[in-house]
Scaffold this motif. Structure first.
Motif, PDB file in Angstrom:
ATOM      1  N   VAL A  24      31.671  24.739  13.629  1.00  0.00           N
ATOM      2  CA  VAL A  24      31.293  24.652  14.786  1.00  0.00           C
ATOM      3  C   VAL A  24      29.853  25.221  14.780  1.00  0.00           C
ATOM      4  CG1 VAL A  24      30.777  26.269  16.302  1.00  0.00           C
ATOM      5  CG2 VAL A  24      33.118  25.155  16.209  1.00  0.00           C
ATOM      6  N   SER A  25      28.920  24.506  15.383  1.00  0.00           N
ATOM      7  CA  SER A  25      27.152  25.142  15.322  1.00  0.00           C
ATOM      8  C   SER A  25      27.041  25.260  16.627  1.00  0.00           C
ATOM      9  CB  SER A  25      26.608  24.884  14.585  1.00  0.00           C
ATOM     10  OG  SER A  25      26.859  24.993  12.677  1.00  0.00           O
ATOM     11  N   LEU A  26      26.362  26.320  17.458  1.00  0.00           N
ATOM     12  CA  LEU A  26      25.895  26.590  18.793  1.00  0.00           C
ATOM     13  C   LEU A  26      24.974  27.561  18.970  1.00  0.00           C
ATOM     14  CD1 LEU A  26      26.535  26.151  21.362  1.00  0.00           C
ATOM     15  CD2 LEU A  26      28.552  28.160  21.383  1.00  0.00           C
ATOM     16  N   LYS A  27      23.642  27.143  19.742  1.00  0.00           N
ATOM     17  CA  LYS A  27      22.494  28.344  19.774  1.00  0.00           C
ATOM     18  C   LYS A  27      22.535  28.788  21.554  1.00  0.00           C
ATOM     19  CE  LYS A  27      19.561  26.302  16.581  1.00  0.00           C
ATOM     20  NZ  LYS A  27      19.652  27.600  15.660  1.00  0.00           N
ATOM     21  N   ILE A  28      22.337  29.881  21.594  1.00  0.00           N
ATOM     22  CA  ILE A  28      22.587  30.668  23.347  1.00  0.00           C
ATOM     23  C   ILE A  28      21.155  30.831  23.212  1.00  0.00           C
ATOM     24  CG2 ILE A  28      24.020  32.045  24.202  1.00  0.00           C
ATOM     25  CD1 ILE A  28      25.914  30.096  23.676  1.00  0.00           C
ATOM     26  N   GLU A  29      20.827  30.892  24.289  1.00  0.00           N
ATOM     27  CA  GLU A  29      19.363  31.653  24.523  1.00  0.00           C
ATOM     28  C   GLU A  29      19.423  32.954  25.379  1.00  0.00           C
ATOM     29  OE1 GLU A  29      16.434  30.094  23.194  1.00  0.00           O
ATOM     30  OE2 GLU A  29      18.410  29.169  22.217  1.00  0.00           O
ATOM     31  N   PRO A  30      18.637  33.423  24.506  1.00  0.00           N
ATOM     32  CA  PRO A  30      18.129  34.931  25.969  1.00  0.00           C
ATOM     33  C   PRO A  30      18.471  34.842  27.494  1.00  0.00           C
ATOM     34  CG  PRO A  30      16.835  34.915  24.333  1.00  0.00           C
ATOM     35  CD  PRO A  30      17.233  33.884  24.018  1.00  0.00           C
ATOM     36  N   GLY A  31      18.817  35.511  27.984  1.00  0.00           N
ATOM     37  CA  GLY A  31      19.156  35.834  29.666  1.00  0.00           C
ATOM     38  C   GLY A  31      20.463  34.371  29.873  1.00  0.00           C
ATOM     39  N   SER A  32      21.085  33.262  29.628  1.00  0.00           N
ATOM     40  CA  SER A  32      21.947  32.080  29.613  1.00  0.00           C
ATOM     41  C   SER A  32      23.168  33.118  30.390  1.00  0.00           C
ATOM     42  CB  SER A  32      21.378  31.529  28.597  1.00  0.00           C
ATOM     43  OG  SER A  32      22.715  31.735  27.210  1.00  0.00           O
ATOM     44  N   MET A 200      31.856  24.869  36.422  1.00  0.00           N
ATOM     45  CA  MET A 200      30.405  24.566  37.391  1.00  0.00           C
ATOM     46  C   MET A 200      29.792  25.561  38.079  1.00  0.00           C
ATOM     47  SD  MET A 200      30.815  20.440  37.581  1.00  0.00           S
ATOM     48  CE  MET A 200      32.840  20.458  38.020  1.00  0.00           C
ATOM     49  N   ALA A 201      30.099  26.220  38.573  1.00  0.00           N
ATOM     50  CA  ALA A 201      29.701  26.741  39.350  1.00  0.00           C
ATOM     51  C   ALA A 201      28.782  28.285  39.121  1.00  0.00           C
ATOM     52  CB  ALA A 201      30.963  27.830  40.218  1.00  0.00           C
ATOM     53  N   LEU A 202      28.424  28.368  37.829  1.00  0.00           N
ATOM     54  CA  LEU A 202      28.640  29.016  36.863  1.00  0.00           C
ATOM     55  C   LEU A 202      27.425  29.183  35.994  1.00  0.00           C
ATOM     56  CD1 LEU A 202      31.535  31.757  36.597  1.00  0.00           C
ATOM     57  CD2 LEU A 202      29.798  32.504  37.811  1.00  0.00           C
ATOM     58  N   ALA A 203      27.755  28.346  35.110  1.00  0.00           N
ATOM     59  CA  ALA A 203      26.907  28.248  33.407  1.00  0.00           C
ATOM     60  C   ALA A 203      25.578  27.227  34.306  1.00  0.00           C
ATOM     61  CB  ALA A 203      27.406  26.687  33.293  1.00  0.00           C
ATOM     62  N   ASP A 204      24.503  28.007  33.831  1.00  0.00           N
ATOM     63  CA  ASP A 204      23.282  26.759  32.979  1.00  0.00           C
ATOM     64  C   ASP A 204      23.590  26.567  31.868  1.00  0.00           C
ATOM     65  OD1 ASP A 204      22.870  28.961  31.279  1.00  0.00           O
ATOM     66  OD2 ASP A 204      21.738  30.700  32.775  1.00  0.00           O
ATOM     67  N   HIS A 205      24.593  26.607  30.592  1.00  0.00           N
ATOM     68  CA  HIS A 205      24.589  26.091  29.452  1.00  0.00           C
ATOM     69  C   HIS A 205      26.306  26.143  29.646  1.00  0.00           C
ATOM     70  CE1 HIS A 205      24.491  26.592  24.870  1.00  0.00           C
ATOM     71  NE2 HIS A 205      24.702  25.250  25.480  1.00  0.00           N
ATOM     72  N   GLU A 217      27.933  19.786  24.787  1.00  0.00           N
ATOM     73  CA  GLU A 217      27.308  20.678  25.850  1.00  0.00           C
ATOM     74  C   GLU A 217      25.563  20.708  26.408  1.00  0.00           C
ATOM     75  OE1 GLU A 217      25.188  23.562  23.554  1.00  0.00           O
ATOM     76  OE2 GLU A 217      25.517  22.955  21.249  1.00  0.00           O
ATOM     77  N   GLY A 218      25.053  21.299  27.613  1.00  0.00           N
ATOM     78  CA  GLY A 218      23.768  20.792  27.718  1.00  0.00           C
ATOM     79  C   GLY A 218      24.052  21.745  29.396  1.00  0.00           C
ATOM     80  N   PRO A 219      22.964  21.291  30.422  1.00  0.00           N
ATOM     81  CA  PRO A 219      23.391  21.779  31.619  1.00  0.00           C
ATOM     82  C   PRO A 219      24.256  20.863  32.384  1.00  0.00           C
ATOM     83  CG  PRO A 219      20.575  21.544  30.689  1.00  0.00           C
ATOM     84  CD  PRO A 219      21.797  20.670  29.736  1.00  0.00           C
ATOM     85  N   PRO A 220      24.731  21.920  33.252  1.00  0.00           N
ATOM     86  CA  PRO A 220      26.408  21.490  33.396  1.00  0.00           C
ATOM     87  C   PRO A 220      26.160  20.290  34.414  1.00  0.00           C
ATOM     88  CG  PRO A 220      25.399  23.578  35.125  1.00  0.00           C
ATOM     89  CD  PRO A 220      24.847  23.270  33.599  1.00  0.00           C
ATOM     90  N   GLU A 221      24.900  19.823  34.954  1.00  0.00           N
ATOM     91  CA  GLU A 221      24.255  18.382  35.750  1.00  0.00           C
ATOM     92  C   GLU A 221      24.632  17.402  34.845  1.00  0.00           C
ATOM     93  OE1 GLU A 221      22.879  21.483  35.536  1.00  0.00           O
ATOM     94  OE2 GLU A 221      22.559  22.476  37.756  1.00  0.00           O
ATOM     95  N   ARG A 222      24.586  18.146  33.465  1.00  0.00           N
ATOM     96  CA  ARG A 222      24.138  16.322  32.576  1.00  0.00           C
ATOM     97  C   ARG A 222      25.152  15.699  31.991  1.00  0.00           C
ATOM     98  NH1 ARG A 222      25.985  15.348  28.031  1.00  0.00           N
ATOM     99  NH2 ARG A 222      25.102  17.507  27.670  1.00  0.00           N
ATOM    100  N   VAL A 223      25.508  17.355  31.978  1.00  0.00           N
ATOM    101  CA  VAL A 223      27.339  17.304  30.848  1.00  0.00           C
ATOM    102  C   VAL A 223      27.733  16.160  32.168  1.00  0.00           C
ATOM    103  CG1 VAL A 223      29.309  17.858  30.153  1.00  0.00           C
ATOM    104  CG2 VAL A 223      27.590  19.236  29.675  1.00  0.00           C
ATOM    105  N   TYR A 224      28.330  16.929  33.442  1.00  0.00           N
ATOM    106  CA  TYR A 224      28.710  16.375  34.674  1.00  0.00           C
ATOM    107  C   TYR A 224      28.867  14.533  34.814  1.00  0.00           C
ATOM    108  CZ  TYR A 224      31.258  14.740  38.538  1.00  0.00           C
ATOM    109  OH  TYR A 224      31.872  14.294  39.830  1.00  0.00           O
TER     110      TYR A 224
END
Length: 354
Positions: A24-32, A200-205, A217-224
């Motif tokens: 598993v590889s994953l990056k988390i951005e500040p403030g996300s 979907m209610a909470l995530a921006d990632h 992975e990605g913005p919930p709008e795109r993933v959906y």
């Protein structure tokens, strides 16, 4: 290492001989606000435990703010964890619970009390400082746990199914509050859940996990709207899945043979490829006047009124194994036993290559 706040690099983990995380590889951005979403056994809680320092991965590295934290114990890394059961000390006041982490850091009593009051005010519990945990509701205890985690100002706040013990109405309320608090404090939140609506209610990632791997992975709008895999299309919300074979491919358009008939849509899969097409329930249309792509007829087996819409299940008359899942208008007169035309628009069909 990276501009990312958290960089999970090629992490695998086994319990005995059983692999629970697989490269598993994953990056988390500040403030996300990142949601780890997946079914039981997908590896999301193990990944959270590795981030919190409670588990050391079998392979791979975890960097936080550019520093290798792979083997750093929980108390010495810039993270705090909020657990589903809150883990409050029943014999301590709410204020003492919130200030406990500061006490362990050697902060003096007056400063602890002042910062604990500030943290409680942040979560809307300014008057609860002198109460005991048993005097609070479940939602209030959850907010105390959140205040206790935030008061030590972590770089990353980890939340392990924090709303799982709450009733539906309280969960919805706490979702709104969690999102608002996260925006106010600016701390990166990483939140584990199996609830797609919560994600979907909470995530921006949004990170969709399955069998120890990241499926999407990605913005919930795109993933959906455009899921990357079949699993993502069926776990992040519902979808009707049409299996098919590419019969023609030219000018970045493919024609796919499916049980209801041939469907042409944008894509680049080679002729002969086995693919799947996904259609979200809100994009299927029942009735003779419908979308641009006819999907044959179907016999309605179930209709459930769900307030703003009716959830309709209908079996294709061309292939009874194909079940259409439809969100029909609340005023629709459809009922079990009806045989009705089904259609959609070409732009709403999602081509899946797995």
């Amino acid at each position: 290492m990276s501009a990312s706040l958290v960089d999970i690099s090629s992490v695998s983990h086994r319990f005995g001989q059983h692999p629970v995380l697989k490269d598993v590889s994953l990056k988390i951005e500040p403030g996300s606000y990142t949601i780890l979403l997946g079914p039981s056994g997908s590896g999301k809680t193990t990944l959270l435990s590795i981030l919190g320092g409670f588990v050391t991965p079998s392979e791979g590295k975890v960097f936080i703010r550019g520093e290798d934290c792979t083997a750093v114990p929980p108390a010495k890394r810039p993270t705090t964890t909020v657990f589903q059961d809150y883990a409050l000390f029943p014999h301590m006041s709410v204020g003492a619970n919130v200030g406990f982490g500061l006490r362990m850091q050697g902060v003096d009593a007056a400063t602890r009390a002042a910062r604990a009051r500030e943290a409680l005010a942040l979560v809307g519990l300014a008057t609860a400082f002198d109460k005991k945990p048993h005097q609070l509701s479940g939602g209030q205890r959850q907010r105390v746990a959140l205040a206790r985690a935030l008061v030590i100002e972590p770089a990353v706040l980890l939340l392990d199914e924090p709303l799982g013990a709450l009733d539906l109405k309280l969960r919805r309320q706490m979702q709104d509050e969690l999102k608002a608090i996260q925006k106010r404090v600016g701390t990166a939140f990483i939140h584990v859940t199996h609830d797609q609506e919560e994600a979907m209610a909470l995530a921006d990632h949004c990170v969709v996990m399955n069998d120890g791997r990241i499926e999407d992975e990605g913005p919930p709008e795109r993933v959906y709207a455009r899921p990357a895999t079949r699993f993502s299309a069926t776990f992040m919300g519902e979808s009707t899945i049409l299996s098919g074979t590419v019969t023609e491919a030219k000018n970045e358009t493919v024609t796919v043979a499916t049980p209801p008939g041939a469907i042409s849509l944008p894509g680049t899969s080679p002729v002969g490829a086995k693919i799947a097409l996904a259609i979200r329930p809100e994009h299927l249309v029942l009735g003779a006047t419908g979308g641009t792509i006819a999907l044959g007829t179907a016999t309605v087996s179930d209709v459930v009124f769900q307030g703003s819409f009716k959830r309709v299940l209908a079996a294709s008359t061309q292939d009874p194994a194909l079940q259409f899942i439809v969100k029909a208008p609340a005023a629709a007169t459809v009922q079990p036993g009806d045989t009705i035309a089904v259609s959609c628009n070409a732009g709403d069909i999602i081509l899946l290559t797995d």
